[in-house]
Scaffold this motif. Structure first.
Motif, PDB file in Angstrom:
ATOM      1  N   GLY A   1      -6.585   0.578  -4.664  1.00 58.84           N
ATOM      2  CA  GLY A   1      -6.334   1.803  -5.418  1.00 58.84           C
ATOM      3  C   GLY A   1      -4.855   2.090  -5.554  1.00 58.84           C
ATOM      4  O   GLY A   1      -4.375   2.506  -6.617  1.00 58.84           O
ATOM      5  N   LEU A   2      -4.108   1.874  -4.474  1.00 58.74           N
ATOM      6  CA  LEU A   2      -2.658   2.078  -4.526  1.00 58.74           C
ATOM      7  C   LEU A   2      -2.018   1.091  -5.493  1.00 58.74           C
ATOM      8  O   LEU A   2      -1.136   1.460  -6.282  1.00 58.74           O
ATOM      9  N   VAL A   3      -2.443  -0.155  -5.453  1.00 64.57           N
ATOM     10  CA  VAL A   3      -1.888  -1.162  -6.359  1.00 64.57           C
ATOM     11  C   VAL A   3      -2.149  -0.770  -7.809  1.00 64.57           C
ATOM     12  O   VAL A   3      -1.238  -0.820  -8.660  1.00 64.57           O
TER      13      VAL A   3
ATOM     14  N   ALA B   1       1.769  -6.473  -4.582  1.00 68.44           N
ATOM     15  CA  ALA B   1       0.502  -6.606  -5.299  1.00 68.44           C
ATOM     16  C   ALA B   1      -0.517  -7.398  -4.500  1.00 68.44           C
ATOM     17  O   ALA B   1      -1.730  -7.142  -4.586  1.00 68.44           O
ATOM     18  N   SER B   2      -0.042  -8.336  -3.689  1.00 65.30           N
ATOM     19  CA  SER B   2      -0.930  -9.204  -2.912  1.00 65.30           C
ATOM     20  C   SER B   2      -1.236  -8.661  -1.531  1.00 65.30           C
ATOM     21  O   SER B   2      -1.982  -9.296  -0.769  1.00 65.30           O
ATOM     22  N   GLY B   3      -0.683  -7.516  -1.185  1.00 67.81           N
ATOM     23  CA  GLY B   3      -0.901  -6.955   0.141  1.00 67.81           C
ATOM     24  C   GLY B   3      -0.182  -7.715   1.238  1.00 67.81           C
ATOM     25  O   GLY B   3      -0.658  -7.764   2.375  1.00 67.81           O
TER      26      GLY B   3
ATOM     27  N   ALA C   1      -6.548   7.137 -12.386  1.00 69.45           N
ATOM     28  CA  ALA C   1      -6.225   6.286 -11.244  1.00 69.45           C
ATOM     29  C   ALA C   1      -5.135   6.876 -10.362  1.00 69.45           C
ATOM     30  O   ALA C   1      -4.929   6.401  -9.234  1.00 69.45           O
ATOM     31  N   TYR C   2      -4.442   7.911 -10.846  1.00 67.60           N
ATOM     32  CA  TYR C   2      -3.358   8.485 -10.043  1.00 67.60           C
ATOM     33  C   TYR C   2      -3.874   9.108  -8.751  1.00 67.60           C
ATOM     34  O   TYR C   2      -3.181   9.107  -7.735  1.00 67.60           O
TER      35      TYR C   2
ATOM     36  N   THR D   1      -0.012   2.149  -8.890  1.00 75.92           N
ATOM     37  CA  THR D   1       1.407   1.817  -8.850  1.00 75.92           C
ATOM     38  C   THR D   1       1.852   1.031 -10.074  1.00 75.92           C
ATOM     39  O   THR D   1       2.986   1.190 -10.540  1.00 75.92           O
ATOM     40  N   PHE D   2       0.962   0.202 -10.619  1.00 78.20           N
ATOM     41  CA  PHE D   2       1.315  -0.548 -11.826  1.00 78.20           C
ATOM     42  C   PHE D   2       1.123   0.282 -13.098  1.00 78.20           C
ATOM     43  O   PHE D   2       1.614  -0.094 -14.157  1.00 78.20           O
ATOM     44  N   ILE D   3       0.433   1.406 -12.994  1.00 77.33           N
ATOM     45  CA  ILE D   3       0.228   2.276 -14.159  1.00 77.33           C
ATOM     46  C   ILE D   3       1.309   3.345 -14.260  1.00 77.33           C
ATOM     47  O   ILE D   3       1.808   3.642 -15.354  1.00 77.33           O
ATOM     48  N   SER D   4       1.706   3.921 -13.136  1.00 75.03           N
ATOM     49  CA  SER D   4       2.607   5.075 -13.159  1.00 75.03           C
ATOM     50  C   SER D   4       3.930   4.835 -13.884  1.00 75.03           C
ATOM     51  O   SER D   4       4.358   5.687 -14.670  1.00 75.03           O
TER      52      SER D   4
END
Length: 300
Positions: A86-88, A67-69, A9-10, A91-94
């Motif tokens: 995709g950015l969200v 997260a909600s844009g 996902a990165y 961003t929560f994984i990194s």
């Protein structure tokens, strides 16, 4: 073999003409696979960061808005990346990736996250392509879990780690050091525990001496029991956002210096890739690979 942390996902579908080289994360992993450094047995995939862990460094209102844009136009411009699902997701994984690398480093002495270094993210706003501050989150979690008592964030990205400095400013058990080009982003600098301002066009010899002297001083005086190392490659001479004059050989010598000083003192160290920019995303991915290659040579 040294533990490596990454996630598909990165690198997600991203505008080709954008300045940020979003494909570099996947290209970095692919290159390390080609070199035989990244194999199934030493490559690990993080999940999403826990909200309770994220809350140690970021306020809930900001996290929810992102997260909600719902970031306003000014906040979106300050971030510098177009909002998308995709950015969200990435961003929560990194931040969980940097935390996972830290856990592996505690066990193995070294681990490398093939992303991270989002040091411009502040407690309640995004900045400079950075949404959540993985370095601050990881430092706080290590302290909360009593896995470390003195965490050193050693930031060698060409830009000051202003977000990290501000988030961790009043956190006992953390020490932020930023060695950066003085006349570069951000214009308004924060105050790290130690800031080392480098002149424009500084080259290898002077740079390596500063890095060596600075880290030696910190290891002697602060005596960290864990190091988070931001190995930004935007110090490279041809980086479009850099303004220093460091060669590829200089980057390799820098990374070897930092990693060997940690190894020789038995201090666990987790690395993140930090900044690196180029229209040729394969080239910048290979620059990011230098730190992992040095880690593989020294610890592998």
């Amino acid at each position: 073999m040294i533990p490596l942390v990454t996630h598909p996902a990165y690198s997600y579908p991203f505008p080709d003409r954008h300045r940020f080289p979003m494909a570099k994360f996947g290209l970095l992993h692919s290159y390390l696979q080609q070199q035989g450094i990244a194999q199934p047995t030493n490559t690990f995939r993080p999940g999403k960061i826990k909200h309770s862990q994220l809350a140690l460094a970021h306020c809930e209102q900001y996290v929810t808005a992102f997260a909600s844009g719902l970031l306003d136009a000014q906040a979106q411009r300050r971030l510098g990346l177009p909002w998308s699902e995709g950015l969200v997701r990435r961003t929560f994984i990194s931040p969980a990736g940097t935390l996972l690398a830290a856990h592996f480093a505690l066990r193995e002495g070294i681990a490398c996250h093939l992303a991270g270094g989002t040091h411009h993210a502040h407690r309640d706003f995004a900045s400079g392509f950075c949404v959540f501050n993985d370095l601050a989150v990881t430092a706080r979690v290590l302290l909360e879990q009593q896995l470390a008592t003195r965490v050193l964030v050693f930031d060698l990205d060409v830009h000051q780690g202003d977000g990290t400095a501000r988030i961790l400013a009043d956190v006992p058990g953390t020490y932020t050091c930023s060695v950066h080009c003085e006349k570069n982003f951000p214009v308004r600098k924060a105050q790290s525990d130690l800031d080392v301002n480098l002149p424009v066009a500084m080259s290898d010899d002077g740079y390596l001496q500063v890095v060596s002297d600075t880290l030696m001083r910190l290891l002697r005086d602060y005596q960290p029991d864990f190091i988070l190392y931001d190995a930004g490659v935007d110090v490279f001479a041809d980086d479009p956002l850099g303004r220093l004059n460091i060669s590829l050989q200089g980057i390799a010598a820098r990374d070897a210096l930092v990693l060997s000083m940690a190894r020789d003192r038995n201090i666990p160290i987790a690395t993140v890739i930090g900044g690196g920019y180029d229209k040729d995303q394969t080239a910048v991915a290979r620059r990011h690979a230098i730190c992992v290659e040095q880690a593989h040579r020294l610890f592998g």
